[in-house]
Scaffold this motif. Structure first.
Motif, PDB file in Angstrom:
ATOM      1  N   VAL A   1     -63.757  90.759  98.810  1.00  0.00           N
ATOM      2  CA  VAL A   1     -62.952  90.254  97.689  1.00  0.00           C
ATOM      3  C   VAL A   1     -63.817  90.267  96.435  1.00  0.00           C
ATOM      4  CG1 VAL A   1     -61.641  88.310  96.755  1.00  0.00           C
ATOM      5  CG2 VAL A   1     -61.550  88.815  99.215  1.00  0.00           C
ATOM      6  N   VAL A   2     -63.246  90.789  95.359  1.00  0.00           N
ATOM      7  CA  VAL A   2     -63.941  90.933  94.076  1.00  0.00           C
ATOM      8  C   VAL A   2     -63.111  90.226  93.004  1.00  0.00           C
ATOM      9  CG1 VAL A   2     -64.562  92.632  92.304  1.00  0.00           C
ATOM     10  CG2 VAL A   2     -65.100  93.076  94.716  1.00  0.00           C
ATOM     11  N   ALA A   3     -63.779  89.598  92.038  1.00  0.00           N
ATOM     12  CA  ALA A   3     -63.089  88.849  90.985  1.00  0.00           C
ATOM     13  C   ALA A   3     -63.146  89.581  89.653  1.00  0.00           C
ATOM     14  CB  ALA A   3     -63.708  87.468  90.831  1.00  0.00           C
ATOM     15  N   GLY A   4     -62.067  89.469  88.897  1.00  0.00           N
ATOM     16  CA  GLY A   4     -62.006  89.978  87.533  1.00  0.00           C
ATOM     17  C   GLY A   4     -61.194  89.042  86.682  1.00  0.00           C
ATOM     18  N   ALA A   5     -61.222  89.245  85.357  1.00  0.00           N
ATOM     19  CA  ALA A   5     -60.465  88.421  84.405  1.00  0.00           C
ATOM     20  C   ALA A   5     -60.833  86.947  84.498  1.00  0.00           C
ATOM     21  CB  ALA A   5     -58.965  88.621  84.600  1.00  0.00           C
ATOM     22  N   VAL A   6     -62.097  86.670  84.817  1.00  0.00           N
ATOM     23  CA  VAL A   6     -62.625  85.311  84.806  1.00  0.00           C
ATOM     24  C   VAL A   6     -63.876  85.315  83.935  1.00  0.00           C
ATOM     25  CG1 VAL A   6     -61.681  84.595  87.036  1.00  0.00           C
ATOM     26  CG2 VAL A   6     -63.894  85.758  86.962  1.00  0.00           C
ATOM     27  N   VAL A   7     -64.320  84.143  83.545  1.00  0.00           N
ATOM     28  CA  VAL A   7     -65.490  84.039  82.676  1.00  0.00           C
ATOM     29  C   VAL A   7     -66.762  83.846  83.489  1.00  0.00           C
ATOM     30  CG1 VAL A   7     -66.601  82.635  80.902  1.00  0.00           C
ATOM     31  CG2 VAL A   7     -64.169  83.177  80.721  1.00  0.00           C
ATOM     32  N   ALA A   8     -66.722  82.909  84.443  1.00  0.00           N
ATOM     33  CA  ALA A   8     -67.895  82.543  85.230  1.00  0.00           C
ATOM     34  C   ALA A   8     -67.652  82.859  86.702  1.00  0.00           C
ATOM     35  CB  ALA A   8     -68.199  81.054  85.042  1.00  0.00           C
ATOM     36  N   PRO A   9     -68.710  82.925  87.507  1.00  0.00           N
ATOM     37  CA  PRO A   9     -68.534  83.182  88.938  1.00  0.00           C
ATOM     38  C   PRO A   9     -67.606  82.147  89.577  1.00  0.00           C
ATOM     39  CG  PRO A   9     -70.842  83.359  88.333  1.00  0.00           C
ATOM     40  CD  PRO A   9     -70.135  82.818  87.142  1.00  0.00           C
TER      41      PRO A   9
ATOM     42  N   GLY B   1     -65.581  80.903  93.471  1.00  0.00           N
ATOM     43  CA  GLY B   1     -65.614  80.981  94.923  1.00  0.00           C
ATOM     44  C   GLY B   1     -66.923  80.480  95.485  1.00  0.00           C
ATOM     45  N   MET B   2     -66.899  80.161  96.797  1.00  0.00           N
ATOM     46  CA  MET B   2     -68.103  79.707  97.493  1.00  0.00           C
ATOM     47  C   MET B   2     -68.242  80.491  98.783  1.00  0.00           C
ATOM     48  SD  MET B   2     -69.672  77.512  95.633  1.00  0.00           S
ATOM     49  CE  MET B   2     -70.791  76.828  96.845  1.00  0.00           C
ATOM     50  N   PRO B   3     -69.269  81.336  98.928  1.00  0.00           N
ATOM     51  CA  PRO B   3     -70.250  81.682  97.891  1.00  0.00           C
ATOM     52  C   PRO B   3     -69.587  82.457  96.764  1.00  0.00           C
ATOM     53  CG  PRO B   3     -70.481  83.143  99.773  1.00  0.00           C
ATOM     54  CD  PRO B   3     -69.486  82.097 100.174  1.00  0.00           C
ATOM     55  N   PRO B   4     -70.225  82.540  95.610  1.00  0.00           N
ATOM     56  CA  PRO B   4     -69.583  83.190  94.457  1.00  0.00           C
ATOM     57  C   PRO B   4     -69.194  84.634  94.750  1.00  0.00           C
ATOM     58  CG  PRO B   4     -71.514  81.957  93.764  1.00  0.00           C
ATOM     59  CD  PRO B   4     -71.536  81.970  95.260  1.00  0.00           C
ATOM     60  N   LEU B   5     -68.009  85.003  94.282  1.00  0.00           N
ATOM     61  CA  LEU B   5     -67.523  86.364  94.452  1.00  0.00           C
ATOM     62  C   LEU B   5     -68.252  87.318  93.503  1.00  0.00           C
ATOM     63  CD1 LEU B   5     -63.664  85.700  94.503  1.00  0.00           C
ATOM     64  CD2 LEU B   5     -65.093  86.275  96.473  1.00  0.00           C
ATOM     65  N   PRO B   6     -68.476  88.557  93.942  1.00  0.00           N
ATOM     66  CA  PRO B   6     -68.923  89.566  92.989  1.00  0.00           C
ATOM     67  C   PRO B   6     -67.781  89.897  92.038  1.00  0.00           C
ATOM     68  CG  PRO B   6     -68.411  90.588  95.094  1.00  0.00           C
ATOM     69  CD  PRO B   6     -68.271  89.111  95.296  1.00  0.00           C
ATOM     70  N   GLY B   7     -68.090  90.481  90.905  1.00  0.00           N
ATOM     71  CA  GLY B   7     -67.020  90.838  89.982  1.00  0.00           C
ATOM     72  C   GLY B   7     -67.534  91.109  88.584  1.00  0.00           C
ATOM     73  N   VAL B   8     -66.595  91.191  87.654  1.00  0.00           N
ATOM     74  CA  VAL B   8     -66.905  91.469  86.252  1.00  0.00           C
ATOM     75  C   VAL B   8     -66.309  90.367  85.389  1.00  0.00           C
ATOM     76  CG1 VAL B   8     -66.616  93.072  84.336  1.00  0.00           C
ATOM     77  CG2 VAL B   8     -67.008  93.964  86.646  1.00  0.00           C
TER      78      VAL B   8
ATOM     79  N   ALA C   1     -65.616  97.931  92.937  1.00  0.00           N
ATOM     80  CA  ALA C   1     -65.080  97.262  94.115  1.00  0.00           C
ATOM     81  C   ALA C   1     -65.031  98.210  95.309  1.00  0.00           C
ATOM     82  CB  ALA C   1     -63.685  96.713  93.819  1.00  0.00           C
ATOM     83  N   LEU C   2     -64.605  99.443  95.090  1.00  0.00           N
ATOM     84  CA  LEU C   2     -64.545 100.415  96.179  1.00  0.00           C
ATOM     85  C   LEU C   2     -65.948 100.772  96.676  1.00  0.00           C
ATOM     86  CD1 LEU C   2     -61.700 102.792  94.967  1.00  0.00           C
ATOM     87  CD2 LEU C   2     -61.630 101.192  96.897  1.00  0.00           C
ATOM     88  N   ALA C   3     -66.891 100.884  95.763  1.00  0.00           N
ATOM     89  CA  ALA C   3     -68.276 101.139  96.177  1.00  0.00           C
ATOM     90  C   ALA C   3     -68.809  99.965  96.996  1.00  0.00           C
ATOM     91  CB  ALA C   3     -69.152 101.381  94.945  1.00  0.00           C
ATOM     92  N   HIS C   4     -68.454  98.751  96.573  1.00  0.00           N
ATOM     93  CA  HIS C   4     -68.857  97.548  97.306  1.00  0.00           C
ATOM     94  C   HIS C   4     -68.251  97.546  98.707  1.00  0.00           C
ATOM     95  CE1 HIS C   4     -69.962  93.437  98.099  1.00  0.00           C
ATOM     96  NE2 HIS C   4     -68.707  93.036  98.136  1.00  0.00           N
ATOM     97  N   ALA C   5     -66.979  97.956  98.819  1.00  0.00           N
ATOM     98  CA  ALA C   5     -66.337  98.041 100.132  1.00  0.00           C
ATOM     99  C   ALA C   5     -67.037  99.046 101.029  1.00  0.00           C
ATOM    100  CB  ALA C   5     -64.865  98.425  99.968  1.00  0.00           C
ATOM    101  N   GLY C   6     -67.689 100.027 100.405  1.00  0.00           N
ATOM    102  CA  GLY C   6     -68.433 101.025 101.157  1.00  0.00           C
ATOM    103  C   GLY C   6     -69.866 100.622 101.448  1.00  0.00           C
ATOM    104  N   GLY C   7     -70.256  99.412 101.015  1.00  0.00           N
ATOM    105  CA  GLY C   7     -71.587  98.913 101.331  1.00  0.00           C
ATOM    106  C   GLY C   7     -72.534  98.795 100.160  1.00  0.00           C
ATOM    107  N   ALA C   8     -72.117  99.214  98.976  1.00  0.00           N
ATOM    108  CA  ALA C   8     -72.997  99.125  97.805  1.00  0.00           C
ATOM    109  C   ALA C   8     -73.133  97.675  97.352  1.00  0.00           C
ATOM    110  CB  ALA C   8     -72.448  99.975  96.666  1.00  0.00           C
TER     111      ALA C   8
END
Length: 312
Positions: free
Chosen positions: A111-119, A121-128, A267-274
């Motif tokens: 799960v990846v987060a977008g359209a947010v300002v700060a991290p 979730g617990m643990p924090p989600l990756p995202g932009v 996100a797709l690269a992350h799903a592939g292990g990046a």
């Protein structure tokens, strides 16, 4: 048989085509319609202008990936409605409510987060983040005003503390001194901005204006900051295009479509292990206030900016 397949088969029968061709067309239609999207995108049902921002991001995501879009009520209980996975590779949750709703899927998909300002979730989600990359801001500042040596930044740790290390590293990279002040509310921010602007050197100092609405009130704090900066010829810049309309010299602000495209790619690269962490936004547009530039004696190349204010 799937509804789309039924419609195609019925149409072909009406044309008197052979049964084997009809069956093949129906099977093909079923396979196409059942093909899983790459990304499950979750968005809250919100009002404008935030709604337009979210759907511009989704449009950008569709440039990098196939997307199945699910909308949830903005005030939904994190467990409602139940979200299902239909073969997607990754979930992109846009906004805090969507991130909460996607939490139940974290055991099944990245799960990846977008359209947010700060991290989130617990643990924090990756995202932009919606926050502008400090390195891009500082590079733009030093290219426009090479004499600037010191940047003052007020921030609220609860919202922007995650950016502190990045901002300090970006300042060092641009050979700037970053003077950081942590504040908790608009009242303390107003007092500290006043102190900074009263002693700043117009040739070497600049103020990086916070985008935090808890610190900057458009009807109170902002006019006072800009009035003091104007009187003493102090450069103020930001990551908010709205600030430029009020008189801030320049801003680098999100290109929502490009941000969505990049978010889906990461996100797709992350799903592939990046590896993927939570990072500031680097897909940006630029705006400048021509009146403020003229007042400061700056002659920027206006054609290089995406937006020039005030419009003529």
């Amino acid at each position: 048989m799937h509804l789309m397949a039924q419609r195609i088969a019925g149409g072909l029968r009406g044309r008197g085509l052979p049964g084997r061709l009809i069956a093949f067309a129906a099977l093909l239609a079923t396979g196409l319609s059942a093909a899983a999207a790459d990304v499950l995108a979750i968005v809250p049902d919100v009002s404008e202008p935030y709604r337009a921002v979210l759907y511009q991001i989704v449009d950008g995501m569709r440039r990098s990936a196939s997307v199945r879009l699910v909308q949830i009520p903005s005030g939904a209980d994190p467990g409602q409605p139940a979200l299902t996975v239909e073969g997607e590779r990754v979930v992109i949750a846009l906004g805090g409510t969507a991130a909460q709703a996607a939490d139940a899927l974290r055991t099944r998909l990245p799960v990846v987060a977008g359209a947010v300002v700060a991290p989130t979730g617990m643990p924090p989600l990756p995202g932009v983040s919606l926050e502008t990359d400090p390195e891009a801001l500082f590079k733009h500042l030093t290219a426009l005003l090479p004499t600037i040596r010191t940047v003052h930044w007020l921030y609220r740790p609860e919202r922007s503390g995650w950016m502190l290390d990045r901002a300090q590293a970006a300042a060092r990279h641009s050979r700037l001194k970053l003077v950081v002040v942590a504040v908790d509310n608009a009242r303390s921010a107003a007092q500290r901005y006043q102190e900074i602007l009263d002693r700043a050197d117009s040739q070497t100092d600049a103020v990086w204006l916070s985008q935090d609405p808890a610190l900057i009130g458009a009807d109170s704090t902002l006019p006072d900051i800009l009035g003091r900066a104007w009187a003493r010829n102090i450069v103020v810049f930001s990551g908010s295009v709205q600030h430029v309309s009020h008189g801030v010299l320049f801003a680098l602000y999100p290109d929502n479509t490009a941000m969505g495209e990049n978010l889906a790619r990461l996100a797709l690269a992350h799903a592939g292990g990046a590896p993927f962490t939570f990072e500031p936004n680097r897909e940006l547009q630029s705006a400048i206030n021509r009146r403020t530039a003229e007042h400061l004696g700056i002659a920027p190349e206006l054609a290089r900016y995406d937006l020039v204010l005030p419009a003529r």
